[in-house]
Scaffold this active site. Structure first.
Site, PDB file in Angstrom:
ATOM      1  N   ASP A   1     -95.163 -50.884 -56.701  1.00  0.00           N
ATOM      2  CA  ASP A   1     -94.964 -49.611 -56.029  1.00  0.00           C
ATOM      3  C   ASP A   1     -94.058 -49.824 -54.815  1.00  0.00           C
ATOM      4  OD1 ASP A   1     -95.582 -46.801 -55.540  1.00  0.00           O
ATOM      5  OD2 ASP A   1     -96.768 -47.516 -53.848  1.00  0.00           O
TER       6      ASP A   1
ATOM      7  N   ASP B   1     -93.494 -47.077 -51.649  1.00  0.00           N
ATOM      8  CA  ASP B   1     -94.029 -46.554 -50.391  1.00  0.00           C
ATOM      9  C   ASP B   1     -95.374 -47.197 -50.073  1.00  0.00           C
ATOM     10  OD1 ASP B   1     -92.009 -44.638 -49.714  1.00  0.00           O
ATOM     11  OD2 ASP B   1     -92.742 -43.378 -51.335  1.00  0.00           O
TER      12      ASP B   1
ATOM     13  N   ASP C   1    -100.730 -49.471 -53.280  1.00  0.00           N
ATOM     14  CA  ASP C   1    -101.548 -49.269 -52.084  1.00  0.00           C
ATOM     15  C   ASP C   1    -102.461 -48.071 -52.206  1.00  0.00           C
ATOM     16  OD1 ASP C   1     -99.163 -47.548 -51.921  1.00  0.00           O
ATOM     17  OD2 ASP C   1     -99.977 -46.973 -49.959  1.00  0.00           O
TER      18      ASP C   1
END
Length: 353
Positions: free
Chosen positions: A18, A20, A217
């Protein structure tokens, strides 16, 4: 960076990462992320960067990552807009006229799939809706008109929020909700936690699920999507979710691996183990007291990261056998315990920078 046989990366050939909250926050790289990813590539791993954010093209994302020092090609970026355009083509065929709602990434993805992007509902047989900072009432109205007329509706993702360097902003999910409210129709969603984005990433990597590691996250998107796709997942505590969120996570949101940051990729990964009525990770050992006021009991202290891994396994086990309610894990004393661990993790990370 080394790669002992006990390292987290040792058993994987491909990585779906991922962006961001994992590689960068806004325009700033997350500490240690770039170095860890460069080392992963040098070790022979293929890395693709999969993002639910459909507003930008892969070329734009790749350029940002390159400026930060990440080694990659444009093809190593996989967006939900690309997954969405592929789904649209599967459903309506080549050359179809598709209403594009969102940023340039949406229109570019449609063109890559041989589809005709339009800004008008008239004549559109499908709608591809992704995030765009300039999307307004007119674009949402055109989408609603097309969907009411029977057009296939594909949404790149339905994330309610979008992290920015100024804070949390409304995400594509809020814009999709507006069209849903106007039409009473649910879209076909392709981004995380749905599996099409992971499936497209796996095709780029040319690895099967057992050889692939997903990194994120967010538990509700990155980790849930990886679990749904049958891919082992690593959550890093550099973005949206922290220890208390992990503790209260339902089974389908729980990662296989937990680490403070991406330095874990090339280091030995210490996994928690059950020891009688407790859980141990390295020198750390904890158990859950499931009494009237549930609490975490530290039998043996250790590094904060090891303590967290052991405590999470103990908490999840207690929840799964019905001894503790998941919502109690973030309340009162239990909530303060996770907060103290988070503070220790931050302190440990700073001391090793």
């Amino acid at each position: 960076m080394t790669e002992p046989e006990t390292s987290l990366l040792h058993g994987y050939q491909g990585v779906v990462c991922d962006l961001d909250g994992v590689v960068y926050r806004g325009h700033e790289p997350v500490p240690h992320a770039v170095e860890a990813l460069r080392a992963a590539v040098r070790s022979g791993r293929r890395v693709v960067y999969a993002t639910n954010n459909a507003s930008r093209t892969p070329a734009q994302v790749a350029a940002q990552l390159s400026r930060m020092g990440v080694s990659l090609a444009e093809r190593d970026v996989v967006t939900s807009a690309q997954a969405g355009a592929a789904r649209v083509r599967e459903r309506v065929g080549d050359g179809a006229r598709v209403l594009a709602v969102g940023g340039e990434g949406v229109r570019a993805a449609l063109r890559e799939e041989g589809l005709v992007a339009t800004s008008e509902a008239a004549g559109a047989v499908a709608v591809l809706q992704g995030f765009g900072a300039d999307v307004g009432w007119r674009e949402l109205a055109e989408a609603a008109y097309a969907v009411q007329a029977g057009a296939v509706w594909v949404a790149t993702n339905i994330d309610a929020t979008l992290p920015t360097d100024r804070g949390t902003a409304p995400g594509n999910g809020t814009l999709v909700a507006a069209v849903r409210s106007a039409t009473g129709v649910d879209p076909d969603v392709v981004g995380k936690p749905w599996t099409p984005l992971y499936e497209l990433s796996a095709r780029r990597l040319d690895t099967d699920a057992s050889q692939t590691l997903a990194i994120g996250d967010r538990l509700d998107t990155d980790i849930a999507g990886a679990n749904a796709a049958g891919v082992d997942a690593l959550v890093v505590l550099t973005g949206v979710h922290g220890p208390a969120d992990l503790a209260a996570a339902p089974a389908e949101w729980r990662p296989r691996y937990v680490a403070t940051d991406l330095r874990c990729l090339g280091a030995g990964y210490v996994a928690p183990q059950k020891v009688e009525d407790a859980w141990a990770c390295g020198a750390a050992m904890v158990r859950v007291d499931a009494g009237d006021a549930p609490s975490i009991q530290v039998v043996c202290d250790g590094p904060a990261e090891h303590l967290l891994r052991a405590a999470l396994e103990a908490a999840w086990e207690a929840v799964d056998r019905g001894a503790v309610a998941a919502e109690s894990l973030g309340e009162a004393g239990m909530g303060r315990w996770w907060s103290r661990v988070a503070e220790r993790l931050a302190g440990d990370a700073e001391s090793t920078d």
